[in-house]
Design an enzyme around this catalytic site. Structure first.
Site, mmCIF file in Angstrom:
data_model
loop_
_atom_site.group_PDB
_atom_site.id
_atom_site.type_symbol
_atom_site.label_atom_id
_atom_site.label_comp_id
_atom_site.label_asym_id
_atom_site.label_seq_id
_atom_site.Cartn_x
_atom_site.Cartn_y
_atom_site.Cartn_z
ATOM 1 N N ASP A 168 -5.787 -16.720 -17.866
ATOM 2 C CA ASP A 168 -6.642 -17.070 -17.533
ATOM 3 C C ASP A 168 -5.791 -17.503 -15.683
ATOM 4 O O ASP A 168 -6.529 -18.260 -14.612
ATOM 5 C CB ASP A 168 -7.867 -18.410 -17.613
ATOM 6 C CG ASP A 168 -6.267 -19.759 -17.852
ATOM 7 O OD1 ASP A 168 -5.565 -19.569 -17.826
ATOM 8 O OD2 ASP A 168 -7.131 -20.563 -18.308
ATOM 9 N N ASP B 289 12.151 0.092 1.238
ATOM 10 C CA ASP B 289 10.897 0.909 1.542
ATOM 11 C C ASP B 289 10.023 -0.724 1.516
ATOM 12 O O ASP B 289 9.151 -0.891 0.593
ATOM 13 C CB ASP B 289 9.871 2.173 0.777
ATOM 14 C CG ASP B 289 8.914 2.777 1.402
ATOM 15 O OD1 ASP B 289 8.447 1.373 2.326
ATOM 16 O OD2 ASP B 289 8.150 3.215 1.249
ATOM 17 N N HIS C 257 1.469 9.340 6.902
ATOM 18 C CA HIS C 257 -0.048 8.879 6.625
ATOM 19 C C HIS C 257 -0.599 8.106 7.484
ATOM 20 O O HIS C 257 0.395 7.467 8.772
ATOM 21 C CB HIS C 257 -0.122 8.503 5.605
ATOM 22 C CG HIS C 257 1.185 7.312 4.903
ATOM 23 N ND1 HIS C 257 0.856 5.788 5.687
ATOM 24 C CD2 HIS C 257 1.927 6.591 4.623
ATOM 25 C CE1 HIS C 257 1.900 5.365 4.914
ATOM 26 N NE2 HIS C 257 2.966 6.000 4.441
ATOM 27 N N HIS D 233 -1.927 3.726 3.240
ATOM 28 C CA HIS D 233 -2.498 4.458 3.804
ATOM 29 C C HIS D 233 -3.709 4.602 4.464
ATOM 30 O O HIS D 233 -4.792 4.461 3.014
ATOM 31 C CB HIS D 233 -2.419 4.997 2.752
ATOM 32 C CG HIS D 233 -1.304 5.413 2.239
ATOM 33 N ND1 HIS D 233 -0.878 6.371 -0.006
ATOM 34 C CD2 HIS D 233 0.381 5.791 1.967
ATOM 35 C CE1 HIS D 233 0.204 5.974 0.505
ATOM 36 N NE2 HIS D 233 0.887 5.943 0.952
ATOM 37 N N ARG E 259 15.617 8.435 2.620
ATOM 38 C CA ARG E 259 14.132 8.306 3.543
ATOM 39 C C ARG E 259 14.503 6.952 5.062
ATOM 40 O O ARG E 259 15.085 5.983 4.865
ATOM 41 C CB ARG E 259 13.390 7.538 2.789
ATOM 42 C CG ARG E 259 11.501 7.923 3.817
ATOM 43 C CD ARG E 259 10.652 7.512 2.770
ATOM 44 N NE ARG E 259 10.173 6.610 2.058
ATOM 45 C CZ ARG E 259 10.788 6.680 0.710
ATOM 46 N NH1 ARG E 259 11.091 7.450 0.139
ATOM 47 N NH2 ARG E 259 10.705 5.090 -0.289
ATOM 48 N N GLU F 54 11.687 5.641 7.686
ATOM 49 C CA GLU F 54 10.678 5.521 8.090
ATOM 50 C C GLU F 54 10.678 4.765 9.224
ATOM 51 O O GLU F 54 10.237 3.453 9.078
ATOM 52 C CB GLU F 54 9.254 5.381 6.831
ATOM 53 C CG GLU F 54 8.164 5.512 6.907
ATOM 54 C CD GLU F 54 7.433 4.899 5.694
ATOM 55 O OE1 GLU F 54 8.126 4.080 5.157
ATOM 56 O OE2 GLU F 54 5.684 4.879 5.461
HETATM 57 CA CA CA Z 1 7.163 3.397 3.440
#
Ligand code: CA
Length: 440
Positions: free
Chosen positions: A43, A263, A358, A365, A410, A412
């Protein structure tokens, strides 16, 4: 809401509604519901994060809410949780309908349970209804029943009733896509705070720490700067874990000689940043890591340069892809293929894996069409998007050269389109190799 810098951090909700009003015809209305409040386990509850549409329109942060909005003398009607002294002992004071009118500028406000009675009346005179059909069966049943009642009344009193239902992407999300000055200021703050968290992590990471300790450093910075929390579950991926694009278990130890991909971005008043950085767990990049990093960074910078009025996500992607593909060839991959052939055949996608952009806003997004009638959307000042190329060489992929295996990189950033050069909202996160190694 304010950060410790003391800046006002409340979005200009009345301006948002004025912008939407300018988009709607006299016979149109928008109906949005808040998202459900899920139990986490047993709960015990998750902290409620408001639905982005409801929040953008009104600033309302509690569950069990519906917002009806249409041009006219009394445009904003809210249906909200009623006051409940027993529940308020646990959850704190509820604004109730009175608070919706006094503090949230509702022209009319009712308890949520009154929606079934009031909606048929509100729908009279509306011929085009903007509503997210097929997202919640109970809401759909209530809306359809209300339309049927409104249609019967319409035959008697001559007023119109909904003839068509339109996706929220048609009007509401197109207005949400065009960011106001208030929203750009919030995204700029989210970018700055999130970038500072990445710098914290670069300074603190040591071999032998675990991925979750890195997540703790991020969250500490986010919350201590007045953030409403991470905009999505942080990805803290050491070594080969970086090759799992949405890795979020964050439990493994970090090893000298590996890279760490992070990220993560935080929300400020629910407007989120989205940053990825990749750096060595040890003091320096290895030669192979450095070679891949330089390729990804050059690709990212070429793509960012394309984020100018009249540009497109496709042109930015193509600029990055040419550099990534050329880079893969310089690493000894894609041999026997010319550069144009390696691109045209999508052979490079084996290592680049994903798209590079994006939209960004209340949702990581974010809403807004990427194109229409086969035409890609062109950038205009005020658009905010990510640019995030990457290269990934999973350890299990035995046909890539050994020194590359286990490398996933990556980079970004969040970019604002301006009249001039693109504004990088996340520049507080270091990304030049010299700046990163100086922090290590
Ligand atoms: Ca990202």
């Amino acid at each position: 809401m304010s950060t410790r810098l003391g800046r006002p951090m409340t979005p200009a909700f009345a301006e948002h509604r004025a912008r939407l009003l300018a988009r709607l015809g006299r016979d149109e209305a928008v109906l949005v519901f808040g998202g459900p409040h899920h139990l986490r386990n047993g709960d015990s509850e998750y902290r409620y994060r408001p639905d982005s549409d409801v929040y953008w329109l009104t600033g309302w942060e509690d569950p069990e809410v519906a917002v009806f909005f249409r041009p006219g003398a009394r445009p904003l009607t809210m249906f909200v949780q009623g006051r409940n002294p027993d529940r308020e002992v646990y959850d704190g004071e509820r604004p109730g309908p009175e608070g919706a009118r006094d503090r949230f500028d509702a022209d009319d406000a009712f308890e949520f349970s009154e929606l079934e009675r009031e909606l048929p009346r509100l729908l009279q005179g509306v011929s085009r209804l903007h509503y997210a059909v097929a997202r919640d069966a109970e809401h759909d049943a209530l809306v359809m029943a209300s339309i049927a009642i409104a249609a019967r009344a319409a035959r008697r009193n001559g007023l119109s009733s909904p003839e068509t239902i339109h996706s929220l992407s048609v009007a509401l999300h197109e207005v949400r896509f065009e960011k106001g000055e208030d929203e750009i200021a919030l995204l700029r703050t989210a970018g700055r705070v999130s970038g500072a968290a990445h710098a914290d992590v670069m300074a603190a990471t040591r071999s032998g720490m675990t991925e979750y300790e890195i997540e703790a450093i991020l969250v500490r910075r986010f919350l201590s700067e007045g953030s409403t929390g991470p905009g999505y579950v942080p990805i803290v991926a050491g070594g080969n874990n970086a090759c799992t694009l949405h890795y979020k278990r964050n439990r493994d130890p970090l090893r000298d000689g590996d890279l760490l991909l992070v990220d993560a971005g935080c929300e400020i008043a629910y407007y989120t940043a989205d940053i990825t950085r990749t750096f060595p767990v040890g003091r320096r990049f290895t030669p192979a890591q450095r070679a891949v990093y330089e390729i990804v960074l050059a690709a990212q910078e070429a793509a960012i340069a394309k984020v100018v009025p009249g540009g497109t996500i496709v042109a930015a992607y193509d600029a990055a892809t040419e550099i990534l593909t050329e880079g893969l060839r310089s690493l000894g991959l894609l041999q026997g293929l010319s550069l144009p052939a390696a691109i045209a055949s999508n052979a490079y996608r084996k290592w680049s894996l994903h798209d590079h952009s994006h939209w960004l806003g209340l949702d990581v997004h974010d809403v807004g069409a990427y194109g229409r009638d086969g035409e890609v959307r062109r950038f205009v000042p005020g658009v905010v998007l990510t640019i995030e190329p990457g290269l990934y060489f999973p350890a299990t992929n035995l046909d890539t050269p050994e020194q590359l295996r286990g490398i996933g990189i990556r980079i970004e950033d969040d970019i604002l389109v301006t009249d001039g050069a693109p504004e990088v909202l996340t520049a507080s996160a270091p990304k030049a190799i010299a700046d990163i190694e100086a922090l290590r």
